[in-house]
Design an enzyme around this catalytic site. Structure first.
Site, mmCIF file in Angstrom:
data_model
loop_
_atom_site.group_PDB
_atom_site.id
_atom_site.type_symbol
_atom_site.label_atom_id
_atom_site.label_comp_id
_atom_site.label_asym_id
_atom_site.label_seq_id
_atom_site.Cartn_x
_atom_site.Cartn_y
_atom_site.Cartn_z
ATOM 1 N N SER A 200 0.811 -1.216 0.000
ATOM 2 C CA SER A 200 0.000 0.000 0.000
ATOM 3 C C SER A 200 0.846 1.270 0.000
ATOM 4 C CB SER A 200 -0.968 -0.040 1.191
ATOM 5 O OG SER A 200 -1.931 0.989 1.110
ATOM 6 N N ASP A 428 -8.823 -4.554 -6.507
ATOM 7 C CA ASP A 428 -8.443 -3.381 -5.720
ATOM 8 C C ASP A 428 -8.704 -2.123 -6.543
ATOM 9 O OD1 ASP A 428 -7.239 -1.383 -4.201
ATOM 10 O OD2 ASP A 428 -5.190 -2.084 -4.576
ATOM 11 N N HIS A 485 -7.205 -4.991 -1.783
ATOM 12 C CA HIS A 485 -6.133 -4.168 -1.207
ATOM 13 C C HIS A 485 -6.104 -4.463 0.307
ATOM 14 C CE1 HIS A 485 -3.671 -0.416 -1.306
ATOM 15 N NE2 HIS A 485 -4.041 -0.316 -0.044
#
Length: 508
Positions: A200, A428, A485
């Site tokens: 991330s 995601d 994600h």
């Protein structure tokens, strides 16, 4: 008289010598004591953890926790969990794993992504959530450092108020310093291949840290580390480009119509994250887009959205929330002490699961077992909201977002003898794979073999891959089918197979 006087003088001299000897002895003992105390202080920063609250047996892997001071006067004390490889620790890679946020504790990775333990939801041992082994732990093939960075993340703390504030660049520098010091303190891993890895928001700092380690070696910084490359999952990299790609992703996944996509693309000139707020038609288009994705969980588009409506791209005042209510260690923790009342009976909200980690990490017996320094952390948080990144928002009180794009650092690394693995969950929408592919394409690398080729795990198509090279640099980009994600949390088996192949230099 003279004899007596001599005797008296001789006795006095002897007494003086004895007194000096006693003083010297006392000073020596004092110095030894001080030295021992220093050794104890040093040793106390490294704790070998043999049992963990919530797990009923001795740990079947070697876990070390501790602190390493970095920055000026080592005022920043970074906390880490280190798990030696359960495979071949003498030869397996040494990796550091960084969580996102910034400000998210690495315990999230330890329990939910790539760590050796999992939480047994709804089960408790001695009033803390019960733990079990993770069959897909990356520690089976690598020595893993789970690092709470930047400062005030997880159990990390500062010794002075001035050291509290951090930034993308200072955090990267401190992590590079941490890694050299870690290897200095663990010389048996000096020759192991080292990789900087994470998920991330850490996509911003990973290439910066990696380049700094290479540069440090060039400059002769000791110890010379065996840096071999880096890995980034669902990585935020080009902040405006990654946000812009959400529109294309929404269209490709049939969340918005082709007509709305084409209209918005034309009216906004392809710029959505930083669209001109005075352009009325563009703002109206973006408002229509946000209406259609307002009930979509942008972290995993197939999961229920447990938050209020989320803006996909900029519309007036940008609000990029995602499924974030789990970040706060709020009152639901008390509810979870009674498994019968768990909200898992109702609509599934993935964020509720993270509350178990918060309950576990704030338990006094847990902190004692981990060797957390008493009085340094008032409350452990899964993510420190004072550092949370929202595109378009100003820097936070404790953190300055001073790197808009880390693509230039990837470009620098293409001139190194370096390996890279970039992977994205194809569900995601927070950091879509289409945006990641865009910045990789901008590096002007050469594609080897075939483009967008399927890769497999457990006999099934697990995603698609493209391999790029330039001289001694190689980059593998993969998608992970069905993952959100972050990818390892949603598809642990596939991600484990992926990294097992990559670490062993075999084709994914």
């Amino acid at each position: 008289m003279q004899g007596k006087r001599k005797s008296s003088m001789g006795g006095g001299a002897m007494l003086f010598v004895l007194s000096n000897f006693k003083l010297l002895l006392m000073l020596t003992l004092l110095l030894l004591s001080s030295s021992c105390n220093n050794l104890i202080i040093s040793a106390s920063s490294q704790t070998i953890v043999k049992t963990l609250p919530g797990y009923p047996s001795p740990l079947p892997f070697k876990l070390e926790t501790g602190y390493i001071g970095v920055g000026e006067d080592e005022d920043v004390q970074l906390f880490y969990y280190f798990v030696e490889s359960q495979g071949n620790p003498e030869e397996d890679p040494l990796i550091v794993w960084l969580a996102g946020g910034p400000g998210c504790a690495t315990l999230r990775a330890f329990f939910f992504e790539i760590g050796p333990m999992q939480i047994q939801y709804g089960n408790y041992i001695d009033n803390v959530p019960a733990l079990q082994l993770d069959p897909n732990s990356w520690t089976k093939v690598a020595n893993v450092i789970y690092l709470d960075a930047p400062t005030l993340t997880g159990y990390s703390y500062t010794k002075t108020p001035e050291a509290v504030r951090s930034s993308d660049t200072s955090s990267a520098s401190q992590t590079a310093e941490f890694l050299r010091k870690f290897v200095r303190d663990h010389l048996k891993f000096l020759k192991n291949p080292m990789y900087v890895t994470g998920i991330s928001y850490s996509g911003i700092v990973i290439p910066i840290i990696t380049e700094e380690l290479y540069k440090g070696n060039d400059e002769g910084l000791e110890p010379i580390v065996n840096i071999q490359g880096y890995m980034a999952g669902n990585p935020l990299t080009n902040k405006s480009g990654d946000i812009n790609s959400r529109l294309e992703y929404a269209y490709r996944m049939a969340l918005i119509s082709q007509e709305l996509y084409e209209l918005t693309k034309t009216d906004c000139n392809g710029e959505y994250a930083e669209a001109d707020s005075n352009d009325l038609q563009c703002m109206l288009d973006l408002n229509e887009v946000n209406k259609r994705v307002g009930d979509i969980n942008i972290q995993q588009i197939l999961d229920p959205d447990c938050d209020p409506a989320t803006n996909l791209v900029r519309s007036g005042n940008p609000v990029i929330k995602g499924n974030r209510r789990f970040l706060q260690a709020a009152t639901p923790i008390e509810m979870l002490t009674d498994p019968a009342q768990s909200s898992l009976k109702d609509t599934f909200c993935r964020g509720d699961l993270y509350n178990y980690a918060t309950l576990w990490a704030n338990d006094e017996s847990v902190m004692k077992a981990l060797g957390v320094r008493e009085g340094t952390v008032k409350e452990w948080l899964l993510c420190n909201l004072d550092m949370k990144y929202n595109y378009g928002k100003p820097s936070m009180p404790q953190y300055e977002f001073d790197v808009k794009s880390s693509v230039e650092y990837h470009e620098r690394l293409t001139k190194r003898n370096c390996r890279a693995l970039i992977f994205s969950g194809d569900h995601d929408m927070m950091v879509p794979h289409v945006g990641t592919r865009n910045w990789i394409t901008s590096l002007n690398l050469t594609i080897t073999d075939s483009d967008w080729e399927a890769w497999y795990a457990q006999g099934q198509d697990a995603g698609y891959k493209t391999t790029y090279v330039r001289h001694n640099y190689s980059l593998v980009f993969t998608t992970v089918k069905g993952a959100g994600h972050t990818a390892p949390e949603f598809k642990p088996e596939a991600c484990y197979e992926m990294i097992k192949s990559w670490f062993s230099h075999r084709p994914i």
